[in-house]
Design an enzyme around this catalytic site. Sequence first.
Site, PDB file in Angstrom:
ATOM      1  N   ARG A  51     -34.460   2.866 -29.537  1.00  0.00           N
ATOM      2  CA  ARG A  51     -33.715   3.352 -30.977  1.00  0.00           C
ATOM      3  C   ARG A  51     -34.273   2.933 -32.119  1.00  0.00           C
ATOM      4  O   ARG A  51     -34.631   3.633 -32.829  1.00  0.00           O
ATOM      5  CB  ARG A  51     -32.179   2.743 -30.788  1.00  0.00           C
ATOM      6  CG  ARG A  51     -31.292   3.684 -30.165  1.00  0.00           C
ATOM      7  CD  ARG A  51     -30.043   2.855 -30.309  1.00  0.00           C
ATOM      8  NE  ARG A  51     -30.211   1.228 -29.965  1.00  0.00           N
ATOM      9  CZ  ARG A  51     -29.330   0.311 -30.012  1.00  0.00           C
ATOM     10  NH1 ARG A  51     -28.112   0.682 -30.144  1.00  0.00           N
ATOM     11  NH2 ARG A  51     -29.482  -0.757 -29.604  1.00  0.00           N
ATOM     12  N   LYS A 148     -32.160  -3.327 -12.101  1.00  0.00           N
ATOM     13  CA  LYS A 148     -31.081  -3.862 -11.659  1.00  0.00           C
ATOM     14  C   LYS A 148     -30.364  -4.537 -12.958  1.00  0.00           C
ATOM     15  O   LYS A 148     -30.854  -4.633 -13.927  1.00  0.00           O
ATOM     16  CB  LYS A 148     -31.576  -5.204 -10.945  1.00  0.00           C
ATOM     17  CG  LYS A 148     -31.773  -6.414 -11.287  1.00  0.00           C
ATOM     18  CD  LYS A 148     -31.907  -7.450 -10.465  1.00  0.00           C
ATOM     19  CE  LYS A 148     -31.510  -8.933 -11.305  1.00  0.00           C
ATOM     20  NZ  LYS A 148     -31.631 -10.224 -10.464  1.00  0.00           N
ATOM     21  N   GLU A 216     -34.882 -22.174  -8.446  1.00  0.00           N
ATOM     22  CA  GLU A 216     -35.369 -22.045  -9.947  1.00  0.00           C
ATOM     23  C   GLU A 216     -35.182 -23.650 -10.369  1.00  0.00           C
ATOM     24  O   GLU A 216     -34.222 -24.050 -10.434  1.00  0.00           O
ATOM     25  CB  GLU A 216     -34.672 -20.981 -10.586  1.00  0.00           C
ATOM     26  CG  GLU A 216     -34.858 -19.595 -10.157  1.00  0.00           C
ATOM     27  CD  GLU A 216     -34.321 -18.578 -10.908  1.00  0.00           C
ATOM     28  OE1 GLU A 216     -34.946 -17.857 -11.535  1.00  0.00           O
ATOM     29  OE2 GLU A 216     -33.018 -18.311 -10.616  1.00  0.00           O
ATOM     30  N   ASP A 235     -26.160 -11.932  -8.727  1.00  0.00           N
ATOM     31  CA  ASP A 235     -27.567 -11.846  -9.387  1.00  0.00           C
ATOM     32  C   ASP A 235     -28.762 -12.063  -8.485  1.00  0.00           C
ATOM     33  O   ASP A 235     -29.714 -11.360  -8.581  1.00  0.00           O
ATOM     34  CB  ASP A 235     -27.592 -13.227 -10.586  1.00  0.00           C
ATOM     35  CG  ASP A 235     -29.034 -12.932 -11.216  1.00  0.00           C
ATOM     36  OD1 ASP A 235     -29.392 -11.977 -11.609  1.00  0.00           O
ATOM     37  OD2 ASP A 235     -29.644 -14.019 -11.344  1.00  0.00           O
ATOM     38  N   HIS A 240     -31.951  -9.255  -3.836  1.00  0.00           N
ATOM     39  CA  HIS A 240     -33.064 -10.023  -3.578  1.00  0.00           C
ATOM     40  C   HIS A 240     -33.250 -10.523  -2.192  1.00  0.00           C
ATOM     41  O   HIS A 240     -33.945 -10.297  -1.351  1.00  0.00           O
ATOM     42  CB  HIS A 240     -33.688 -10.973  -4.497  1.00  0.00           C
ATOM     43  CG  HIS A 240     -33.789 -10.714  -6.015  1.00  0.00           C
ATOM     44  ND1 HIS A 240     -34.258  -9.337  -6.294  1.00  0.00           N
ATOM     45  CD2 HIS A 240     -33.292 -11.138  -7.073  1.00  0.00           C
ATOM     46  CE1 HIS A 240     -34.230  -8.994  -7.443  1.00  0.00           C
ATOM     47  NE2 HIS A 240     -33.814 -10.199  -8.223  1.00  0.00           N
ATOM     48  N   LYS A 331     -30.291 -22.651  -9.615  1.00  0.00           N
ATOM     49  CA  LYS A 331     -30.824 -22.899 -10.938  1.00  0.00           C
ATOM     50  C   LYS A 331     -30.763 -24.086 -11.208  1.00  0.00           C
ATOM     51  O   LYS A 331     -29.919 -24.904 -10.676  1.00  0.00           O
ATOM     52  CB  LYS A 331     -30.126 -22.176 -12.193  1.00  0.00           C
ATOM     53  CG  LYS A 331     -30.280 -20.370 -11.870  1.00  0.00           C
ATOM     54  CD  LYS A 331     -30.165 -19.793 -13.197  1.00  0.00           C
ATOM     55  CE  LYS A 331     -30.476 -18.515 -13.009  1.00  0.00           C
ATOM     56  NZ  LYS A 331     -31.965 -18.026 -12.963  1.00  0.00           N
TER      57      LYS A 331
HETATM   58  P1  NAP Z   1     -33.271  -5.967 -23.633  1.00  0.00           P
HETATM   59  O1  NAP Z   1     -34.312  -6.790 -23.956  1.00  0.00           O
HETATM   60  O2  NAP Z   1     -31.836  -6.021 -24.372  1.00  0.00           O
HETATM   61  O3  NAP Z   1     -33.799  -4.592 -24.054  1.00  0.00           O
HETATM   62  C1  NAP Z   1     -33.132  -3.414 -24.172  1.00  0.00           C
HETATM   63  C2  NAP Z   1     -34.122  -2.251 -24.585  1.00  0.00           C
HETATM   64  O4  NAP Z   1     -33.015  -1.053 -24.712  1.00  0.00           O
HETATM   65  C3  NAP Z   1     -34.699  -2.455 -25.973  1.00  0.00           C
HETATM   66  O5  NAP Z   1     -35.883  -1.510 -26.066  1.00  0.00           O
HETATM   67  C4  NAP Z   1     -33.492  -1.634 -26.872  1.00  0.00           C
HETATM   68  O6  NAP Z   1     -34.109  -1.055 -27.991  1.00  0.00           O
HETATM   69  C5  NAP Z   1     -32.998  -0.306 -25.908  1.00  0.00           C
HETATM   70  N1  NAP Z   1     -32.086   0.203 -26.314  1.00  0.00           N
HETATM   71  C6  NAP Z   1     -30.722  -0.355 -26.394  1.00  0.00           C
HETATM   72  N2  NAP Z   1     -29.710   0.463 -26.810  1.00  0.00           N
HETATM   73  C7  NAP Z   1     -30.447   1.846 -26.546  1.00  0.00           C
HETATM   74  C8  NAP Z   1     -30.058   3.126 -27.030  1.00  0.00           C
HETATM   75  N3  NAP Z   1     -28.620   3.540 -27.134  1.00  0.00           N
HETATM   76  N4  NAP Z   1     -30.615   4.087 -26.737  1.00  0.00           N
HETATM   77  C9  NAP Z   1     -32.310   3.774 -26.411  1.00  0.00           C
HETATM   78  N5  NAP Z   1     -32.620   2.518 -26.097  1.00  0.00           N
HETATM   79  C10 NAP Z   1     -32.098   1.647 -26.385  1.00  0.00           C
HETATM   80  O7  NAP Z   1     -33.048  -5.786 -22.032  1.00  0.00           O
HETATM   81  P2  NAP Z   1     -34.285  -6.129 -20.978  1.00  0.00           P
HETATM   82  O8  NAP Z   1     -33.940  -7.717 -20.649  1.00  0.00           O
HETATM   83  O9  NAP Z   1     -35.407  -5.648 -21.348  1.00  0.00           O
HETATM   84  O10 NAP Z   1     -33.793  -5.467 -19.565  1.00  0.00           O
HETATM   85  C11 NAP Z   1     -33.687  -4.111 -19.549  1.00  0.00           C
HETATM   86  C12 NAP Z   1     -33.231  -3.862 -18.160  1.00  0.00           C
HETATM   87  O11 NAP Z   1     -33.873  -4.491 -17.291  1.00  0.00           O
HETATM   88  C13 NAP Z   1     -31.721  -4.328 -17.997  1.00  0.00           C
HETATM   89  O12 NAP Z   1     -30.987  -3.382 -17.099  1.00  0.00           O
HETATM   90  C14 NAP Z   1     -31.665  -5.414 -17.281  1.00  0.00           C
HETATM   91  O13 NAP Z   1     -30.553  -5.798 -16.577  1.00  0.00           O
HETATM   92  C15 NAP Z   1     -32.904  -5.320 -16.210  1.00  0.00           C
HETATM   93  N6  NAP Z   1     -33.534  -6.460 -15.792  1.00  0.00           N
HETATM   94  C16 NAP Z   1     -34.397  -7.262 -16.840  1.00  0.00           C
HETATM   95  C17 NAP Z   1     -35.129  -8.303 -16.543  1.00  0.00           C
HETATM   96  C18 NAP Z   1     -35.700  -9.236 -17.680  1.00  0.00           C
HETATM   97  O14 NAP Z   1     -36.538 -10.360 -17.128  1.00  0.00           O
HETATM   98  N7  NAP Z   1     -35.789  -8.932 -18.774  1.00  0.00           N
HETATM   99  C19 NAP Z   1     -35.197  -8.711 -15.065  1.00  0.00           C
HETATM  100  C20 NAP Z   1     -34.644  -7.871 -14.302  1.00  0.00           C
HETATM  101  C21 NAP Z   1     -33.831  -6.882 -14.629  1.00  0.00           C
HETATM  102  P3  NAP Z   1     -33.528  -0.552 -29.299  1.00  0.00           P
HETATM  103  O15 NAP Z   1     -32.396  -1.905 -29.637  1.00  0.00           O
HETATM  104  O16 NAP Z   1     -34.671  -0.323 -30.197  1.00  0.00           O
HETATM  105  O17 NAP Z   1     -32.798   0.277 -28.985  1.00  0.00           O
END
Ligand code: NAP
Length: 481
Positions: A51, A148, A216, A235, A240, A331
């Site tokens: 966004r 996930k 962890e 989780d 996994h 954890k």
């Molecule tokens: P995050 O840091 O909260 O990032 C979310 C992303 O989505 C941001 O780029 C945000 O950017 C964008 N976004 C939010 N609302 C939006 C909308 N309405 N339209 C378009 N873009 C939008 O989340 P994350 O940790 O990267 O996780 C992303 C996914 O990966 C999730 O499903 C999470 O469960 C999964 N995951 C993450 C990890 C990890 O280590 N982080 C590990 C396993 C799985 P804007 O706010 O600029 O829109």
Amino acid sequence: MVSRVIPVEPFDLVVFGATGDLARRKILPGLYRRWLGGQIPPESRLIGAARSAMALAGFRDFAAQAIAEFVAADKRDPVAEAAFLDRLDYVALDATGETGWADLSARMRGGVVRAFYFSVAPALFGPLAERLKLHGIADDDSRIVVEKPFGSDLETARALNATLARHFHEAQIYRIDHYLGKETVQNLMAVRFANILFEPLWNSQYVDHVQITVAETVGVAGRASYYDKSGAMRDMVQNHMMQLLCLIAMEPPYHFDPDAVRDEKLKVIRALDPVRPADIVRGQYLAGIGQPSYRDDVENPESQSESFVALRVNISNWRWKGTPFYLRTGKRLRARVSEIAVTFKEPPHSIFDDAQGWRENVLVIRLQPDEGMNLKVMIKEPGPGGMRLVQVPLDMSFAEALGEEGSDMPDAYERLIMDVIRGNQTLFMRGDEVEAAWAWTDPVIDLWEGERPQGYEPGTSGPEEALMLMHRDGRRWREIR
Ligand code: NAP
């Protein structure tokens, strides 16, 4: 050993959530490493979408910082990095609104593979799928990668599968479980099915038990609000650990082919017995010196969620009846370790007087910290002391065994992204697999509804009761270290 990087066809990859944590830590650095490895054709396009109204230069800076932070210094190359950043594009759009979609549509090309990585909150998977179709950006050959968590129970997983199925057919949907992208996990299949050595012993006649540990040292800070709703069972275990269990326990597929492998995994999940309450231990970490407790971390003094779970699991089929699988994850434990240990039974008769020195053969498959395998075997203790037995490991660190190539193994995410581009779903979960995993997990979670987990000291192996889970069967957990 000569590195064998197989280039893929040029492609367009759109990463939704490109400004998020996962994109920063894994996806962008991973794409850069594949670029550096020569696997991404220069005509490919890598388009970030989120966004935030960010200029392209701003997104390239974000990617450059991610590379600086998450790519090892010896894998950095200023010329390649500049060329990679030059490939990046950025579109500001809203997954739930109409802004930005025409812009994205205008940047897509015909005649190349189109892949869309949904690295956003699960609530946005449906809206993204819908809009990709509505705006004609995705066609019947396009692929979507779904992060996930895939649902939080059977009902939500079914609903999500149904939503995605309205816009994409199963062969287009890549449900990611990054554990399946780990080198060792794939090696597990190679070791089992490309050698004659193990398979004849791989059953309840010769295997005493299997332990799967994912430990962890970190707490839940940073992911607290998500984690407190989920707990360790949702989780880690439902996805996994269940996948690891399947790869250990499944029958040989007729071919290394996506559906053949996934059919066999599904059969394992369906053969899992319901877990008895006596076979479950749940824990929650207490405060340590200078470390907050779980409840402090999640800012919920009443939280009943588990940061540790240990289970004894039985598989009711011909191969495994009578061989328990013990799973534990947690954890704030003593060390960061992920491993599978297959413990074999004792020989039927000992010809040696020094039978006390005897220990079981154990095949340990390490996923982290350093990926590899070791097989513990008995040999004669060297020296003049007579026939005394001692156990030694036949050790294989992949990094050492494969030299330079082994030390430069792609991260799980990079490997999986390249599999998406190749159209290979073997290492991704199929919809029915995910639903079957929830169908087994839901009743386990229902068993402890409203119950308080046992507290455990940080830096230990979890609650004492988890040790008892194995002691009462005359077995013991491997040390977490
Ligand atoms: P995050 O840091 O909260 O990032 C979310 C992303 O989505 C941001 O780029 C945000 O950017 C964008 N976004 C939010 N609302 C939006 C909308 N309405 N339209 C378009 N873009 C939008 O989340 P994350 O940790 O990267 O996780 C992303 C996914 O990966 C999730 O499903 C999470 O469960 C999964 N995951 C993450 C990890 C990890 O280590 N982080 C590990 C396993 C799985 P804007 O706010 O600029 O829109």
